[in-house]
Scaffold this active site. Structure first.
Site, mmCIF file in Angstrom:
data_model
loop_
_atom_site.group_PDB
_atom_site.id
_atom_site.type_symbol
_atom_site.label_atom_id
_atom_site.label_comp_id
_atom_site.label_asym_id
_atom_site.label_seq_id
_atom_site.Cartn_x
_atom_site.Cartn_y
_atom_site.Cartn_z
ATOM 1 N N PRO A 1 -11.802 0.634 -23.806
ATOM 2 C CA PRO A 1 -11.040 0.191 -25.130
ATOM 3 C C PRO A 1 -10.891 -1.284 -25.239
ATOM 4 O O PRO A 1 -10.587 -1.706 -26.301
ATOM 5 C CB PRO A 1 -9.479 0.838 -24.887
ATOM 6 C CG PRO A 1 -9.144 0.990 -23.295
ATOM 7 C CD PRO A 1 -10.634 1.157 -22.726
ATOM 8 N N TYR B 1 0.754 -1.212 -0.124
ATOM 9 C CA TYR B 1 0.050 -0.039 0.081
ATOM 10 C C TYR B 1 0.878 1.242 -0.109
ATOM 11 O O TYR B 1 0.536 2.346 -0.591
ATOM 12 C CB TYR B 1 -1.087 0.056 0.969
ATOM 13 C CG TYR B 1 -1.996 -0.742 0.813
ATOM 14 C CD1 TYR B 1 -2.183 -2.304 1.148
ATOM 15 C CD2 TYR B 1 -3.148 -0.364 0.072
ATOM 16 C CE1 TYR B 1 -3.376 -3.029 0.839
ATOM 17 C CE2 TYR B 1 -4.225 -1.230 -0.283
ATOM 18 C CZ TYR B 1 -4.430 -2.563 0.137
ATOM 19 O OH TYR B 1 -5.603 -3.431 -0.321
ATOM 20 N N THR C 1 -14.095 0.202 -16.465
ATOM 21 C CA THR C 1 -13.937 -0.991 -15.471
ATOM 22 C C THR C 1 -14.409 -2.288 -16.359
ATOM 23 O O THR C 1 -15.103 -2.306 -17.197
ATOM 24 C CB THR C 1 -15.191 -0.743 -14.419
ATOM 25 O OG1 THR C 1 -15.032 -1.791 -13.537
ATOM 26 C CG2 THR C 1 -16.534 -0.740 -14.901
ATOM 27 N N HIS D 1 -15.191 1.720 -2.643
ATOM 28 C CA HIS D 1 -13.886 0.805 -2.063
ATOM 29 C C HIS D 1 -12.922 1.544 -1.198
ATOM 30 O O HIS D 1 -11.756 1.293 -1.106
ATOM 31 C CB HIS D 1 -13.391 0.130 -3.068
ATOM 32 C CG HIS D 1 -14.034 -0.802 -3.970
ATOM 33 N ND1 HIS D 1 -14.004 -0.906 -5.278
ATOM 34 C CD2 HIS D 1 -15.330 -1.172 -3.638
ATOM 35 C CE1 HIS D 1 -14.935 -1.883 -5.637
ATOM 36 N NE2 HIS D 1 -15.736 -2.038 -4.708
ATOM 37 N N ARG E 1 1.858 1.712 -3.509
ATOM 38 C CA ARG E 1 0.589 2.370 -4.204
ATOM 39 C C ARG E 1 0.416 3.623 -3.897
ATOM 40 O O ARG E 1 0.150 4.613 -4.995
ATOM 41 C CB ARG E 1 -0.396 1.470 -4.171
ATOM 42 C CG ARG E 1 -0.309 -0.089 -4.637
ATOM 43 C CD ARG E 1 -1.464 -0.794 -4.498
ATOM 44 N NE ARG E 1 -2.842 -0.466 -4.981
ATOM 45 C CZ ARG E 1 -3.963 -0.898 -4.665
ATOM 46 N NH1 ARG E 1 -4.023 -1.652 -3.479
ATOM 47 N NH2 ARG E 1 -5.201 -0.274 -5.053
HETATM 48 C C1 BV8 Z 1 -18.357 -7.949 -0.878
HETATM 49 C C2 BV8 Z 1 -9.841 -1.770 -2.640
HETATM 50 C C3 BV8 Z 1 -19.527 -9.429 0.678
HETATM 51 C C4 BV8 Z 1 -8.815 -2.576 -2.353
HETATM 52 C C5 BV8 Z 1 -11.060 -3.485 -4.083
HETATM 53 C C6 BV8 Z 1 -21.414 -10.905 -5.742
HETATM 54 C C7 BV8 Z 1 -21.830 -10.051 -4.825
HETATM 55 C C8 BV8 Z 1 -21.178 -9.444 -3.791
HETATM 56 C C9 BV8 Z 1 -19.695 -10.047 -3.840
HETATM 57 C C10 BV8 Z 1 -19.296 -10.960 -4.581
HETATM 58 C C11 BV8 Z 1 -20.325 -11.484 -5.548
HETATM 59 N N1 BV8 Z 1 -19.468 -12.409 -6.422
HETATM 60 C C12 BV8 Z 1 -18.209 -12.222 -5.653
HETATM 61 C C13 BV8 Z 1 -18.086 -11.535 -4.491
HETATM 62 C C14 BV8 Z 1 -16.880 -11.201 -4.012
HETATM 63 C C15 BV8 Z 1 -16.019 -10.213 -4.478
HETATM 64 C C16 BV8 Z 1 -15.682 -9.988 -5.731
HETATM 65 O O1 BV8 Z 1 -16.456 -9.221 -6.448
HETATM 66 N N2 BV8 Z 1 -14.870 -10.880 -6.470
HETATM 67 C C17 BV8 Z 1 -14.753 -10.702 -7.949
HETATM 68 C C18 BV8 Z 1 -13.113 -10.874 -8.005
HETATM 69 C C19 BV8 Z 1 -15.475 -12.004 -8.450
HETATM 70 N N3 BV8 Z 1 -16.537 -8.667 -3.932
HETATM 71 C C20 BV8 Z 1 -16.392 -8.284 -2.552
HETATM 72 O O2 BV8 Z 1 -15.420 -9.139 -2.071
HETATM 73 C C21 BV8 Z 1 -16.700 -7.039 -2.316
HETATM 74 N N4 BV8 Z 1 -17.185 -7.353 -0.988
HETATM 75 O O3 BV8 Z 1 -19.072 -8.243 -1.336
HETATM 76 O O4 BV8 Z 1 -18.231 -8.615 0.786
HETATM 77 C C22 BV8 Z 1 -20.008 -9.097 2.220
HETATM 78 C C23 BV8 Z 1 -21.292 -8.687 2.109
HETATM 79 C C24 BV8 Z 1 -21.913 -8.642 3.706
HETATM 80 C C25 BV8 Z 1 -21.100 -8.589 4.537
HETATM 81 C C26 BV8 Z 1 -19.700 -8.939 4.496
HETATM 82 C C27 BV8 Z 1 -19.136 -9.276 3.434
HETATM 83 C C28 BV8 Z 1 -15.716 -5.926 -1.839
HETATM 84 C C29 BV8 Z 1 -14.796 -5.979 -3.537
HETATM 85 C C30 BV8 Z 1 -14.004 -4.478 -3.106
HETATM 86 C C31 BV8 Z 1 -12.457 -5.159 -3.145
HETATM 87 N N5 BV8 Z 1 -11.776 -3.995 -3.134
HETATM 88 N N6 BV8 Z 1 -10.334 -2.218 -4.208
HETATM 89 C C32 BV8 Z 1 -7.379 -2.155 -2.957
HETATM 90 O O5 BV8 Z 1 -7.576 -1.342 -3.891
HETATM 91 O O6 BV8 Z 1 -6.598 -2.561 -2.630
HETATM 92 S S1 BV8 Z 1 -11.688 -3.931 -5.795
HETATM 93 C C33 BV8 Z 1 -10.361 -3.425 -6.849
HETATM 94 O O7 BV8 Z 1 -10.538 -4.182 -7.764
HETATM 95 C C34 BV8 Z 1 -10.568 -2.038 -7.238
HETATM 96 O O8 BV8 Z 1 -11.088 -1.145 -6.387
HETATM 97 C C35 BV8 Z 1 -11.506 -2.195 -8.520
HETATM 98 O O9 BV8 Z 1 -12.786 -2.027 -8.005
HETATM 99 C C36 BV8 Z 1 -11.364 -3.728 -8.922
HETATM 100 C C37 BV8 Z 1 -10.827 -3.837 -10.184
HETATM 101 O O10 BV8 Z 1 -11.865 -3.646 -10.954
HETATM 102 P P1 BV8 Z 1 -11.642 -2.310 -12.032
HETATM 103 O O11 BV8 Z 1 -11.419 -1.030 -11.603
HETATM 104 O O12 BV8 Z 1 -12.701 -2.725 -13.177
HETATM 105 O O13 BV8 Z 1 -10.229 -2.418 -12.699
HETATM 106 P P2 BV8 Z 1 -9.723 -3.565 -13.807
HETATM 107 O O14 BV8 Z 1 -8.027 -3.583 -13.602
HETATM 108 O O15 BV8 Z 1 -10.336 -4.861 -13.171
HETATM 109 O O16 BV8 Z 1 -10.230 -3.169 -14.955
HETATM 110 C C38 BV8 Z 1 -9.767 -1.904 -15.548
HETATM 111 C C39 BV8 Z 1 -10.570 -1.609 -16.862
HETATM 112 O O17 BV8 Z 1 -10.065 -0.507 -17.067
HETATM 113 C C40 BV8 Z 1 -10.245 -2.728 -17.857
HETATM 114 O O18 BV8 Z 1 -11.642 -3.086 -18.352
HETATM 115 C C41 BV8 Z 1 -9.655 -1.862 -18.938
HETATM 116 O O19 BV8 Z 1 -10.105 -2.220 -20.124
HETATM 117 C C42 BV8 Z 1 -10.141 -0.574 -18.577
HETATM 118 N N7 BV8 Z 1 -9.278 0.407 -19.193
HETATM 119 C C43 BV8 Z 1 -7.539 0.316 -19.436
HETATM 120 N N8 BV8 Z 1 -7.184 1.622 -19.806
HETATM 121 C C44 BV8 Z 1 -8.390 2.516 -19.980
HETATM 122 C C45 BV8 Z 1 -9.345 1.631 -19.603
HETATM 123 N N9 BV8 Z 1 -10.677 2.293 -19.692
HETATM 124 C C46 BV8 Z 1 -10.871 3.568 -20.092
HETATM 125 N N10 BV8 Z 1 -9.866 4.117 -20.345
HETATM 126 C C47 BV8 Z 1 -8.523 3.782 -20.689
HETATM 127 N N11 BV8 Z 1 -7.433 4.521 -20.796
#
Ligand code: BV8
Length: 252
Positions: A219, A73, A193, A124, A76
């Site tokens: 993109p 962290y 996203t 988040h 970052r």
């Molecule tokens: C929770 C902080 C439950 C930390 C982050 C269904 C319902 C609920 C939960 C779940 C579910 N299914 C699964 C889950 C569990 C989990 C989850 O979703 N897992 C995934 C992997 C399947 N969710 C959780 O755990 C959440 N909590 O639901 O708890 C609960 C409920 C009640 C009581 C107790 C518990 C918590 C999720 C939050 C996690 N924390 N960040 C840190 O940063 O260290 S998430 C982290 O990953 C980021 O913050 C971000 O949100 C995420 C990554 O996503 P993106 O932002 O989309 O980034 P990514 O790299 O993936 O994509 C980038 C995109 O940009 C790409 O598409 C790319 O093409 C594009 N791009 C690139 N360049 C450009 C561009 N776009 C435009 N312009 C450009 N130039």
């Protein structure tokens, strides 16, 4: 990066934005990519390349290897502090000056706020915030015992980053506000996203279910493309300044 953005899709998007009375914007790591902040999935470069972010961004990883995760962290924070908002962040400030906009972000980098966006919903948390793991309730950051991580001088609890880890609930108020905005908006613009992380990724679908149009800006293909009425296949820093007036790319 030059991008050919489909002219018809751009014109249709501009029309939807012009007609919209209540816009929700959901952003992900891609909106900060052109600032030089690596997206979450490609954040793991250099010495961090051997780690999976989803494994490090969890409480049990922190309990197991607090120094390693705390160092990640700090790394970052250094990375983000050295970047600036890009034309995408600045275009969103201009949009909010012209339209009723609710901005919810999955990002923890604070770049929307540094660009001038107000009342940003941080789903988040924030990379630069700290809180306590198992704190005694009287832990005082100012009196923390320095270390990797710092600890409470009273109860020895570990300081932790003020972000939402995987498996942790989103901040209740932030989640409620974002869900309410999704249900009330007539247009949802999704920027940068992958649409893989829930419950944030469910917001555009909720907007759609409540009658909103959805525009995706990315993109690359994303899991939210099939929810979109329009997909603008290009980088946010190029596309967003083209979507509404009041922002010339040069001014950004
Ligand atoms: C929770 C902080 C439950 C930390 C982050 C269904 C319902 C609920 C939960 C779940 C579910 N299914 C699964 C889950 C569990 C989990 C989850 O979703 N897992 C995934 C992997 C399947 N969710 C959780 O755990 C959440 N909590 O639901 O708890 C609960 C409920 C009640 C009581 C107790 C518990 C918590 C999720 C939050 C996690 N924390 N960040 C840190 O940063 O260290 S998430 C982290 O990953 C980021 O913050 C971000 O949100 C995420 C990554 O996503 P993106 O932002 O989309 O980034 P990514 O790299 O993936 O994509 C980038 C995109 O940009 C790409 O598409 C790319 O093409 C594009 N791009 C690139 N360049 C450009 C561009 N776009 C435009 N312009 C450009 N130039």
């Amino acid at each position: 990066m030059t991008a050919y953005i489909d002219a018809q899709a751009l014109a249709a998007s501009r029309r939807l934005i012009g007609e919209a009375t209540n816009i929700m914007v959901l952003t992900g790591a891609g909106v900060s990519a052109e600032s030089g902040v690596p997206t979450f999935r490609d954040a793991m470069t250099g010495l961090w390349s051997r780690f999976n972010p989803e494994e490090l961004a969890q409480e049990d990883a922190y309990r197991r290897q607090p120094a390693l995760v705390w160092e990640w962290y700090l790394h970052r924070r250094e990375l983000v502090a050295a970047t600036d908002p890009n034309p995408a962040h600045i275009a969103l400030v201009a949009l909010a000056a012209q339209k009723a906009v609710t901005l919810a972000t999955q990002n923890v980098d604070g770049l929307h706020q540094r660009a001038g966006s107000r009342d940003v919903i941080e789903l988040h948390g924030n990379l630069f915030a700290n809180k306590w793991l198992d704190g005694c309730g009287r832990c005082d950051p100012a009196a923390a015992v320095p270390g990797m991580p710092p600890r409470c001088s009273l109860c020895n609890a570990m300081m932790r980053p003020g972000v939402v880890w995987f498996g942790e609930e989103l901040p209740r108020v932030a989640r409620y506000r974002a869900e309410h905005a999704a249900e009330q908006c007539d247009l949802c613009i999704v920027v940068g996203t992958s649409g893989l992380v829930y419950p944030a990724a469910g917001l555009p679908g909720a907007a759609k279910d409540h009658g909103a149009h959805v525009i995706v800006v990315n993109p690359e293909p994303s899991a939210l493309d099939q929810t979109a009425d329009i997909v603008l296949r290009g980088p946010a820093g190029v596309v967003l300044p083209l979507l509404w007036d009041g922002v010339s790319a040069a001014s950004a």
